[in-house]
Design a protein around this motif. Structure first.
Motif, PDB file in Angstrom:
ATOM      1  N   LEU A 227      91.262  63.268 -10.648  1.00  0.00           N
ATOM      2  CA  LEU A 227      92.522  64.014 -10.739  1.00  0.00           C
ATOM      3  C   LEU A 227      92.726  64.975  -9.569  1.00  0.00           C
ATOM      4  O   LEU A 227      93.741  65.658  -9.492  1.00  0.00           O
ATOM      5  CB  LEU A 227      92.575  64.782 -12.061  1.00  0.00           C
ATOM      6  N   ARG A 228      91.748  65.039  -8.670  1.00  0.00           N
ATOM      7  CA  ARG A 228      91.879  65.885  -7.480  1.00  0.00           C
ATOM      8  C   ARG A 228      91.483  65.058  -6.248  1.00  0.00           C
ATOM      9  O   ARG A 228      90.999  63.938  -6.376  1.00  0.00           O
ATOM     10  CB  ARG A 228      91.038  67.146  -7.611  1.00  0.00           C
ATOM     11  N   ALA A 229      91.696  65.612  -5.089  1.00  0.00           N
ATOM     12  CA  ALA A 229      91.456  64.891  -3.832  1.00  0.00           C
ATOM     13  C   ALA A 229      90.036  64.328  -3.778  1.00  0.00           C
ATOM     14  O   ALA A 229      89.064  65.043  -4.005  1.00  0.00           O
ATOM     15  CB  ALA A 229      91.693  65.821  -2.649  1.00  0.00           C
ATOM     16  N   HIS A 230      89.956  63.028  -3.500  1.00  0.00           N
ATOM     17  CA  HIS A 230      88.678  62.342  -3.320  1.00  0.00           C
ATOM     18  C   HIS A 230      88.916  61.093  -2.482  1.00  0.00           C
ATOM     19  O   HIS A 230      90.056  60.737  -2.211  1.00  0.00           O
ATOM     20  CB  HIS A 230      88.048  61.985  -4.676  1.00  0.00           C
ATOM     21  N   SER A 231      87.843  60.444  -2.067  1.00  0.00           N
ATOM     22  CA  SER A 231      87.973  59.218  -1.288  1.00  0.00           C
ATOM     23  C   SER A 231      86.801  58.297  -1.595  1.00  0.00           C
ATOM     24  O   SER A 231      85.798  58.726  -2.171  1.00  0.00           O
ATOM     25  CB  SER A 231      88.016  59.526   0.212  1.00  0.00           C
ATOM     26  N   THR A 232      86.947  57.049  -1.199  1.00  0.00           N
ATOM     27  CA  THR A 232      85.827  56.120  -1.297  1.00  0.00           C
ATOM     28  C   THR A 232      84.924  56.352  -0.085  1.00  0.00           C
ATOM     29  O   THR A 232      85.297  57.029   0.866  1.00  0.00           O
ATOM     30  CB  THR A 232      86.309  54.651  -1.306  1.00  0.00           C
ATOM     31  N   ARG A 233      83.764  55.743  -0.131  1.00  0.00           N
ATOM     32  CA  ARG A 233      82.817  55.868   0.979  1.00  0.00           C
ATOM     33  C   ARG A 233      83.220  54.958   2.134  1.00  0.00           C
ATOM     34  O   ARG A 233      84.075  54.088   1.988  1.00  0.00           O
ATOM     35  CB  ARG A 233      81.420  55.495   0.489  1.00  0.00           C
ATOM     36  N   ASP A 234      82.562  55.156   3.257  1.00  0.00           N
ATOM     37  CA  ASP A 234      82.778  54.307   4.426  1.00  0.00           C
ATOM     38  C   ASP A 234      82.566  52.842   4.049  1.00  0.00           C
ATOM     39  O   ASP A 234      81.620  52.522   3.322  1.00  0.00           O
ATOM     40  CB  ASP A 234      81.801  54.720   5.530  1.00  0.00           C
ATOM     41  N   LYS A 235      83.436  51.984   4.499  1.00  0.00           N
ATOM     42  CA  LYS A 235      83.384  50.533   4.283  1.00  0.00           C
ATOM     43  C   LYS A 235      83.582  50.122   2.822  1.00  0.00           C
ATOM     44  O   LYS A 235      83.345  48.991   2.456  1.00  0.00           O
ATOM     45  CB  LYS A 235      82.085  49.937   4.823  1.00  0.00           C
ATOM     46  N   THR A 236      84.017  51.064   1.979  1.00  0.00           N
ATOM     47  CA  THR A 236      84.276  50.752   0.570  1.00  0.00           C
ATOM     48  C   THR A 236      85.774  50.773   0.313  1.00  0.00           C
ATOM     49  O   THR A 236      86.443  51.771   0.540  1.00  0.00           O
ATOM     50  CB  THR A 236      83.587  51.768  -0.367  1.00  0.00           C
ATOM     51  N   TRP A 237      86.289  49.649  -0.143  1.00  0.00           N
ATOM     52  CA  TRP A 237      87.688  49.477  -0.503  1.00  0.00           C
ATOM     53  C   TRP A 237      87.767  49.511  -2.016  1.00  0.00           C
ATOM     54  O   TRP A 237      86.773  49.274  -2.706  1.00  0.00           O
ATOM     55  CB  TRP A 237      88.186  48.133   0.023  1.00  0.00           C
ATOM     56  N   ALA A 238      88.916  49.793  -2.578  1.00  0.00           N
ATOM     57  CA  ALA A 238      89.029  49.826  -4.037  1.00  0.00           C
ATOM     58  C   ALA A 238      90.426  49.407  -4.472  1.00  0.00           C
ATOM     59  O   ALA A 238      91.388  49.494  -3.708  1.00  0.00           O
ATOM     60  CB  ALA A 238      88.713  51.222  -4.570  1.00  0.00           C
TER      61      ALA A 238
ATOM     62  N   LEU B 277      95.715  49.111 -17.208  1.00  0.00           N
ATOM     63  CA  LEU B 277      95.756  48.115 -18.274  1.00  0.00           C
ATOM     64  C   LEU B 277      96.868  48.404 -19.273  1.00  0.00           C
ATOM     65  O   LEU B 277      97.522  47.486 -19.762  1.00  0.00           O
ATOM     66  CB  LEU B 277      94.403  48.066 -18.991  1.00  0.00           C
ATOM     67  N   ASP B 278      97.060  49.676 -19.594  1.00  0.00           N
ATOM     68  CA  ASP B 278      98.115  50.122 -20.514  1.00  0.00           C
ATOM     69  C   ASP B 278      98.619  51.473 -20.044  1.00  0.00           C
ATOM     70  O   ASP B 278      97.849  52.275 -19.514  1.00  0.00           O
ATOM     71  CB  ASP B 278      97.578  50.299 -21.944  1.00  0.00           C
ATOM     72  N   GLY B 279      99.900  51.738 -20.246  1.00  0.00           N
ATOM     73  CA  GLY B 279     100.471  53.033 -19.903  1.00  0.00           C
ATOM     74  C   GLY B 279     100.820  53.138 -18.429  1.00  0.00           C
ATOM     75  O   GLY B 279     101.019  52.130 -17.756  1.00  0.00           O
ATOM     76  N   ARG B 280     100.869  54.400 -17.960  1.00  0.00           N
ATOM     77  CA  ARG B 280     101.256  54.663 -16.578  1.00  0.00           C
ATOM     78  C   ARG B 280     100.462  55.834 -16.036  1.00  0.00           C
ATOM     79  O   ARG B 280     100.053  56.712 -16.782  1.00  0.00           O
ATOM     80  CB  ARG B 280     102.739  55.022 -16.480  1.00  0.00           C
ATOM     81  N   LEU B 281     100.270  55.828 -14.725  1.00  0.00           N
ATOM     82  CA  LEU B 281      99.742  57.002 -14.045  1.00  0.00           C
ATOM     83  C   LEU B 281     100.306  57.055 -12.634  1.00  0.00           C
ATOM     84  O   LEU B 281     100.906  56.105 -12.164  1.00  0.00           O
ATOM     85  CB  LEU B 281      98.223  57.082 -14.069  1.00  0.00           C
ATOM     86  N   ILE B 282     100.141  58.198 -12.007  1.00  0.00           N
ATOM     87  CA  ILE B 282     100.636  58.389 -10.646  1.00  0.00           C
ATOM     88  C   ILE B 282      99.464  58.285  -9.685  1.00  0.00           C
ATOM     89  O   ILE B 282      98.415  58.886  -9.914  1.00  0.00           O
ATOM     90  CB  ILE B 282     101.317  59.766 -10.485  1.00  0.00           C
ATOM     91  N   PHE B 283      99.650  57.538  -8.609  1.00  0.00           N
ATOM     92  CA  PHE B 283      98.681  57.443  -7.518  1.00  0.00           C
ATOM     93  C   PHE B 283      99.290  58.147  -6.314  1.00  0.00           C
ATOM     94  O   PHE B 283     100.413  57.840  -5.920  1.00  0.00           O
ATOM     95  CB  PHE B 283      98.396  55.976  -7.172  1.00  0.00           C
ATOM     96  N   ARG B 284      98.553  59.102  -5.755  1.00  0.00           N
ATOM     97  CA  ARG B 284      99.029  59.835  -4.581  1.00  0.00           C
ATOM     98  C   ARG B 284      98.102  59.600  -3.402  1.00  0.00           C
ATOM     99  O   ARG B 284      96.902  59.847  -3.501  1.00  0.00           O
ATOM    100  CB  ARG B 284      99.078  61.337  -4.857  1.00  0.00           C
ATOM    101  N   ASP B 285      98.663  59.146  -2.287  1.00  0.00           N
ATOM    102  CA  ASP B 285      97.937  59.052  -1.031  1.00  0.00           C
ATOM    103  C   ASP B 285      98.121  60.410  -0.360  1.00  0.00           C
ATOM    104  O   ASP B 285      99.248  60.792  -0.019  1.00  0.00           O
ATOM    105  CB  ASP B 285      98.516  57.931  -0.170  1.00  0.00           C
ATOM    106  N   LEU B 286      97.048  61.148  -0.194  1.00  0.00           N
ATOM    107  CA  LEU B 286      97.148  62.513   0.313  1.00  0.00           C
ATOM    108  C   LEU B 286      97.211  62.582   1.836  1.00  0.00           C
ATOM    109  O   LEU B 286      97.376  63.659   2.400  1.00  0.00           O
ATOM    110  CB  LEU B 286      95.992  63.352  -0.219  1.00  0.00           C
TER     111      LEU B 286
END
Length: 101
Positions: A29-40, A45-54
């Motif tokens: 729910l706060r700023a984070h990132s994946t590791r180097d060379k890791t894609w995601a 599956l149900d409902g909705r959420l917001i995705f923010r590219d910071l």
């Protein structure tokens, strides 16, 4: 900053458990990132959420069937919009070792 293209040869190596609005880790729910060379990929599956590219300020409302591509080391966060169920799938390209957890 231009996002790199999603590599067509990226393959899943791990996924999170399913989360809902009560079990979502606070770190998502706060700023984070994946590791180097890791894609995601984020799978709602149900409902909705917001995705923010910071990095570029893009904001997407995610519903089932919409899977944002999360690029390595790119800051992002999610916000819950009521009842939701989702998981995150981590991918790596052949030749790149999955990070140790």
């Amino acid at each position: 900053m231009k996002r790199p293209d999603w590599p067509v040869d990226a393959v899943p190596y791990r996924r999170t458990p399913e989360f809902d609005e009560t079990t979502v880790p606070k770190g998502l729910l706060r700023a984070h990132s994946t590791r180097d060379k890791t894609w995601a990929r984020l799978h709602v599956l149900d409902g909705r959420l917001i995705f923010r590219d910071l990095i570029d300020g893009a904001e997407l409302v995610l519903e089932p069937g919409i899977h944002p591509l999360i690029h390595p080391q790119r800051l992002h966060e999610v916000a819950i919009l009521g009842s939701v169920r989702f998981f995150v799938e981590f991918c790596v390209r052949p030749g790149d070792s999955p990070p140790r957890t």
